[in-house]
Structures are given as structure tokens and as C-alpha cells.
Design an enzyme around this catalytic site. Structure first.
Site, PDB file in Angstrom:
ATOM      1  CE  LYS A 253      -1.725   1.659   4.075  1.00 31.73           C
ATOM      2  NZ  LYS A 253      -1.383   3.076   4.285  1.00 31.73           N
ATOM      3  CG  ASN A 254       2.243   2.670   3.521  1.00 32.87           C
ATOM      4  OD1 ASN A 254       1.095   3.008   3.215  1.00 32.87           O
ATOM      5  ND2 ASN A 254       2.597   2.416   4.770  1.00 32.87           N
TER       6      ASN A 254
ATOM      7  NE  ARG B  33      -1.111  12.289   7.512  1.00 37.56           N
ATOM      8  CZ  ARG B  33      -0.767  13.509   7.875  1.00 37.56           C
ATOM      9  NH1 ARG B  33      -1.601  14.258   8.528  1.00 37.56           N
ATOM     10  NH2 ARG B  33       0.428  13.977   7.577  1.00 37.56           N
TER      11      ARG B  33
ATOM     12  CG  ASP C 162      -3.792  10.497  11.918  1.00 33.05           C
ATOM     13  OD1 ASP C 162      -3.128  10.637  12.958  1.00 33.05           O
ATOM     14  OD2 ASP C 162      -3.344  10.052  10.871  1.00 33.05           O
TER      15      ASP C 162
ATOM     16  CG  ASP D 195       2.409   1.527   9.751  1.00 34.00           C
ATOM     17  OD1 ASP D 195       1.998   2.261  10.665  1.00 34.00           O
ATOM     18  OD2 ASP D 195       2.653   1.936   8.606  1.00 34.00           O
TER      19      ASP D 195
ATOM     20  CB  VAL E 270       7.380   6.350  14.174  1.00 32.72           C
ATOM     21  CG1 VAL E 270       6.955   7.009  12.868  1.00 32.72           C
ATOM     22  CG2 VAL E 270       8.638   5.516  13.964  1.00 32.72           C
TER      23      VAL E 270
HETATM   24  N1  EPU Z   1       6.385  14.395  10.668  1.00 29.93           N
HETATM   25  C1  EPU Z   1       6.527  15.717  10.984  1.00 29.93           C
HETATM   26  N2  EPU Z   1       6.577  16.637   9.977  1.00 29.93           N
HETATM   27  C2  EPU Z   1       6.497  16.279   8.666  1.00 29.93           C
HETATM   28  C3  EPU Z   1       6.344  14.925   8.332  1.00 29.93           C
HETATM   29  C4  EPU Z   1       6.286  13.981   9.359  1.00 29.93           C
HETATM   30  O1  EPU Z   1       6.629  16.069  12.157  1.00 29.93           O
HETATM   31  O2  EPU Z   1       6.558  17.161   7.801  1.00 29.93           O
HETATM   32  C5  EPU Z   1       6.328  13.389  11.730  1.00 29.93           C
HETATM   33  C6  EPU Z   1       4.952  12.710  11.776  1.00 29.93           C
HETATM   34  O3  EPU Z   1       4.041  13.469  12.537  1.00 29.93           O
HETATM   35  C7  EPU Z   1       5.270  11.377  12.403  1.00 29.93           C
HETATM   36  C8  EPU Z   1       6.694  11.092  11.904  1.00 29.93           C
HETATM   37  O4  EPU Z   1       7.216  12.330  11.444  1.00 29.93           O
HETATM   38  O5  EPU Z   1       5.290  11.488  13.787  1.00 29.93           O
HETATM   39  C9  EPU Z   1       6.779  10.070  10.789  1.00 29.93           C
HETATM   40  O6  EPU Z   1       5.961  10.462   9.723  1.00 29.93           O
HETATM   41  P1  EPU Z   1       6.275  10.061   8.210  1.00 29.93           P
HETATM   42  O7  EPU Z   1       6.269  11.295   7.424  1.00 29.93           O
HETATM   43  O8  EPU Z   1       7.498   9.194   8.160  1.00 29.93           O
HETATM   44  O9  EPU Z   1       5.010   9.162   7.865  1.00 29.93           O
HETATM   45  P2  EPU Z   1       4.017   9.330   6.653  1.00 29.93           P
HETATM   46  O10 EPU Z   1       4.775   9.474   5.392  1.00 29.93           O
HETATM   47  O11 EPU Z   1       2.969  10.327   6.973  1.00 29.93           O
HETATM   48  C10 EPU Z   1       3.992   6.764   6.118  1.00 29.93           C
HETATM   49  C11 EPU Z   1       2.968   5.675   6.011  1.00 29.93           C
HETATM   50  C12 EPU Z   1       2.435   5.327   7.380  1.00 29.93           C
HETATM   51  C13 EPU Z   1       3.606   4.913   8.267  1.00 29.93           C
HETATM   52  C14 EPU Z   1       4.679   6.016   8.292  1.00 29.93           C
HETATM   53  C15 EPU Z   1       5.915   5.626   9.073  1.00 29.93           C
HETATM   54  C16 EPU Z   1       2.029   6.052   3.860  1.00 29.93           C
HETATM   55  C17 EPU Z   1       0.843   6.416   3.044  1.00 29.93           C
HETATM   56  N3  EPU Z   1       1.879   6.109   5.169  1.00 29.93           N
HETATM   57  O12 EPU Z   1       3.328   7.895   6.665  1.00 29.93           O
HETATM   58  O13 EPU Z   1       1.568   4.211   7.174  1.00 29.93           O
HETATM   59  O14 EPU Z   1       3.145   4.680   9.567  1.00 29.93           O
HETATM   60  O15 EPU Z   1       5.074   6.327   6.950  1.00 29.93           O
HETATM   61  O16 EPU Z   1       6.536   4.516   8.510  1.00 29.93           O
HETATM   62  O17 EPU Z   1       3.068   5.703   3.327  1.00 29.93           O
HETATM   63  C18 EPU Z   1      -0.154   2.681   7.624  1.00 29.93           C
HETATM   64  O18 EPU Z   1       0.160   2.101   6.574  1.00 29.93           O
HETATM   65  O19 EPU Z   1      -0.965   2.166   8.439  1.00 29.93           O
HETATM   66  C19 EPU Z   1       0.440   3.985   7.922  1.00 29.93           C
HETATM   67  C20 EPU Z   1      -0.045   4.810   8.837  1.00 29.93           C
END
Ligand code: EPU
Length: 420
Positions: free
Chosen positions: A26-27, A96, A120, A309, A331
Site C-alpha cells: 500500500k505504502n 492523508r 488523526d 505499523d 515514530v
Molecule cells: N512528521 C513531521 N513533519 C512532517 C512529516 C512527518 O513532524 O513534515 C512526523 C509525523 O508526525 C510522524 C513522523 O514524522 O510522527 C513520521 O511520519 P512520516 O512522514 O514518516 O510518515 P508518513 O509518510 O505520513 C507513512 C505511512 C504510514 C507509516 C509512516 C511511518 C504512507 C501512506 N503512510 O506515513 O503508514 O506509519 O510512513 O513509517 O506511506 C499505515 O500504513 O498504516 C500507515 C499509517
């Protein structure tokens, strides 16, 4: 309106055995769909799971003028010469990850109007690092009435970007923008996730010049344009890991095929430490559960650390371990809603700041629990597999966002599970 439409019913006690195949991640696929927007014409993605999030991203792309057509596990994406640079709230609210279209639209159109995603259940989840990176490449942003308007009328230029945290989404947004920016960009402290390396592989097939994806230092030599390409999406390590734990929690043994066990090294190591027997080949892994798990401590971290996750599913497994495990969530600020639900089933889990203390209990008992999010819902189903009696996971449609054919796959492994 209540979203409590779907309920998954599980009756505990049946050991899971057999083989299950996983599809693409998915990701990864959600980002690949966005990446396709960088090159007009026909793209084909293979190994695409039939999950709700792919359908939502399809709507985001359609709104931007592309068409997505699924045939079996293939997804054909036709991208127009002139995309509509907009992602409205009704779509961003559903998912998101829609925010990832920001970098791609800025690169393609010189502007983007994307509704700002809210928080969220994991905490506020800001996008400051996405925006800072894009600003360094020449974009400007204005927030008005909940819509973020980005502009880069003269195009984006290369930059050396040093991320404060290896955010997956920020790395991807910047990578998508940098692929067609003028000059050579570097992204330091980049996320190293296999899904991101797979995104870079797809972009390189499209003609991008990206080096180092999968390491914390990525170099992107910007190119003026990209061509459509075909790509097979990397297998979903989270789907694989969830089925591994589903077997293990029941004391059964499940073999997951069409996966990459190497992408689950830390999670498999912790399963082994908890008493599971783990054997792997290049594209399969078998995990056999112990009669009773031993406690094990783990901390979630960006890849190659233990995946956040997989945290709720692993805690469900440890909830009936013979002793106390300490889990540290590094995380997300708050990923603990599932804890209260497991406790309703008789688990003994407390949280203290970022720490979760899991005191193993002798048994859990089924009741109605709330599926909260994708991984929480999966964890609660796992707990239901060993709980006494019937567990009803409401709001279970979260499962459909990340797991294709979850209930039939579990039934094939011997679970007593159904959906209403
Ligand atoms: N963060 C910030 N500022 C930013 C971006 C992120 O503070 O500009 C923080 C977030 O709040 C969080 C941490 O950094 O606390 C990690 O966030 P990250 O950006 O790495 O996650 P994401 O890209 O929003 C993806 C996956 C998530 C998975 C995370 C971590 C997708 C669509 N989503 O989210 O997947 O948990 O990486 O590996 O790729 C899931 O599949 O169930 C899911 C939530």
C-alpha cells in the site's frame, strides 16, 4: 454519520496453518500512482492490491485529470498533458497520503492547490518538512480557507535538503519534485524504506536520475521531462508481517509467499526472540508460533528499525506472553488507542509517555472492540484469534484500506472469521 457499518467477527481458538500470498505494498503503490502524474501517457503498475486507499488515490488522480483502470492486479494510469493541479478536501480528508500529490503537481504545473490534511489518531502529523523542502526548491505557499496553494511559476530548482527526521512522506514529496527540478539535489537524513527505494526505481524507469534511494543520502539529477513506464510494486511487508503474527498468536504456522523477508528483518528477529520459529527463503517466510510467547522489548524506529505499523499487532501477540514486555513508540506521538480496546478483552497494558508496558495475561476474552485504524483493527482481529469466545471488531472497514481480501485469506488459513 456513523461509520460503524462493517463488523468483523472472530471466534478464538483455531490454530492458523497454511500458505498465504501477499500483493504490492500500500505504502508504495499510493506514491507510484502520484509519480505517474509526472509523465503524460499510459503507465501500467502491476501487483496492485485491491484496497480502498488505492481506489481513493484513483479519485485524487481522476480529479487531477488522469484515468485509472484496473484489470486484475494491474492498474493502467493515463496521465493528461495538462493536469488539473488540485486535490480537494473531500479526497484529502479520506486519505492523508493525498498530500503527496503536492510535489508532483508543483513539478508538472508550477502550481498546486491541495486541502490541508487534519490530524488523526496518531497525533497531529504535521507536514512542515514537506513544505520546508519544497520551499528550498523555490516553491511558495499560502494557506487560505483550509487550502494550501503552492506556486513555483519559474519551475523548481535543485537544493541540498537536510531533513530533521527521516520522514517517509517528506522524502517522497521532495523526491518527486526534485526528479524534474533544474540541477542536482541531495536529500540527507532521507527515509530508507524499501517502498521509497521502489518509488525511485519506478521513477528511474521513467527516465529520472536518482541515486542512493534506500540509503539516508539520496542524489537526484533533475531531468527536463519523464516518460511513462511500467512497474511491478514491491511486496507489502506489513501485510506479510501481519499474517506471520496471525499464525504465531494461535500457535500455528503460516507461510507467506511472494514477499521479501529481508524487508522484515527486525520484526522477524523480535518474533524469534519471543519464541517463534522463523525460516526464510528469498521470497517466502514461515513463522511458527510457540505454545506461549516469551516477553520481548522493542522500540519502533524508521526503517530498518521495527516498523511502527507492526507495533499494534506485535503488542496483541505479546498480550498473552509469559511475562512483561516494554514497547517504545518513537515514530508517532500517540498511537495507543488500540491499547484500551485490548484491555477490554482482558489484556493488561499500560502506557506511560511513549512507552507501553505489556504484562502478559493467561487469556483474553472476546467482546466488541473498535477498529480505530488499519493496524489497530488488524491487531484486534489477531487478539480475537486467541481470545475466548467471540470478538466483534466494529469500524472494521479500516482493514480494507490496507489489506486486500483479508477475511477470505484468514478463512483459508483456518480462522473462524466472518464479516457482517
Ligand atoms: N512528521 C513531521 N513533519 C512532517 C512529516 C512527518 O513532524 O513534515 C512526523 C509525523 O508526525 C510522524 C513522523 O514524522 O510522527 C513520521 O511520519 P512520516 O512522514 O514518516 O510518515 P508518513 O509518510 O505520513 C507513512 C505511512 C504510514 C507509516 C509512516 C511511518 C504512507 C501512506 N503512510 O506515513 O503508514 O506509519 O510512513 O513509517 O506511506 C499505515 O500504513 O498504516 C500507515 C499509517
Amino acid at each position: 454519520m456513523s461509520s460503524r457499518i462493517e463488523t468483523i467477527k472472530v471466534t478464538g481458538g483455531a490454530p492458523l496453518r497454511g500458505e498465504v500470498a501477499v500483493l504490492g505494498a500500500k505504502n508504495a503503490v499510493l506514491k507510484h500512482m502520484v509519480a505517474a502524474m509526472l509523465a503524460p501517457g499510459d503507465h501500467v503498475l502491476d501487483n496492485v492490491p485491491g484496497i480502498a486507499d488505492v481506489a481513493i488515490m484513483g479519485e485524487v488522480l481522476s480529479h487531477a485529470g488522469a484515468t485509472c483502470q484496473r484489470e486484475g492486479n494491474s492498474l493502467q494510469i493515463t496521465v493528461p498533458e495538462r493536469p488539473n493541479p488540485e486535490a480537494p478536501l473531500q479526497l484529502v480528508r479520506k486519505m492523508r497520503a493525498s498530500i503527496l500529490i503536492l510535489g508532483a503537481l508543483l513539478a508538472r504545473c508550477g502550481e498546486a492547490r491541495v486541502a490541508l490534511p487534519g490530524g488523526d489518531d496518531f497525533g497531529s502529523r504535521p507536514i512542515d518538512m514537506h513544505l520546508d523542502g519544497l520551499r528550498e526548491m523555490g516553491a511558495t505557499f499560502e494557506l487560505s480557507h483550509g487550502v494550501l496553494r503552492g506556486t513555483a511559476p519559474d519551475g523548481l530548482h535543485a537544493s541540498d535538503i537536510y531533513l530533521e527526521f527521516p520522514s517517509v512522506g517528506a522524502t517522497e514529496n521532495i523526491l518527486l519534485a526534485a526528479a524534474m527540478a533544474s540541477g542536482t539535489s541531495t536529500i540527507s537524513n532521507a527515509a530508507r524504506e524499501p517502498e521509497l527505494a521502489d518509488l525511485a526505481e519506478y521513477l528511474n524507469k521513467m527516465g529520472a536520475k536518482i541515486e542512493g534511494a534506500g540509503t539516508s543520502s539520496i542524489t537526484v539529477h533533475g531531468v527536463p521531462g519523464l516518460e511513462p513506464a511500467n512497474h511491478r510494486v514491491v511486496p507489502d511487508r506489513l501485510e506479510a508481517g501481519t499474517y506471520a503474527l496471525a499464525g504465531a498468536i494461535t500457535g500455528g504456522a503460516v507461510t507467506i509467499i511472494d514477499c521479501v523477508p529481508d524487508h522484515l528483518r527486525m520484526e522477524l528477529r523480535k518474533m524469534a526472540a519471543a519464541g517463534c520459529e522463523v525460516s526464510t527463503g528469498e521470497d517466502w517466510v514461515t513463522v511458527a508460533g510457540p505454545e506461549r510467547a516469551s516477553p520481548v522489548d522493542f522500540a519502533t524506529l524508521p526503517y530498518p528499525g521495527f516498523h511502527t505499523d507492526m507495533h499494534p499487532q506485535m503488542v496483541a501477540f505479546l498480550a498473552t506472553a509469559d511475562g512483561t514486555s516494554i514497547v517504545t513508540e518513537n515514530v508517532y506521538a500517540a498511537r495507543f488507542r488500540y491499547v484500551g480496546e485490548l484491555n477490554r478483552m482482558g489484556a493488561d497494558i499500560t502506557t506511560d509517555g511513549q512507552h507501553v508496558v505489556v504484562r502478559g495475561v493467561d487469556e483474553m476474552s472476546g467482546c466488541e472492540v473498535d477498529g480505530c485504524d488499519i493496524r489497530a483493527a488488524a491487531a484486534l482481529v489477531l487478539a480475537g484469534l486467541v481470545a475466548d469466545g467471540e470478538t466483534r471488531v466494529v469500524d472494521a472497514d479500516h482493514i480494507d484500506r490496507g489489506y486486500a481480501g483479508f477475511v477470505p485469506k484468514m478463512v483459508a488459513l483456518g480462522a473462524r472469521i466472518s464479516r457482517t
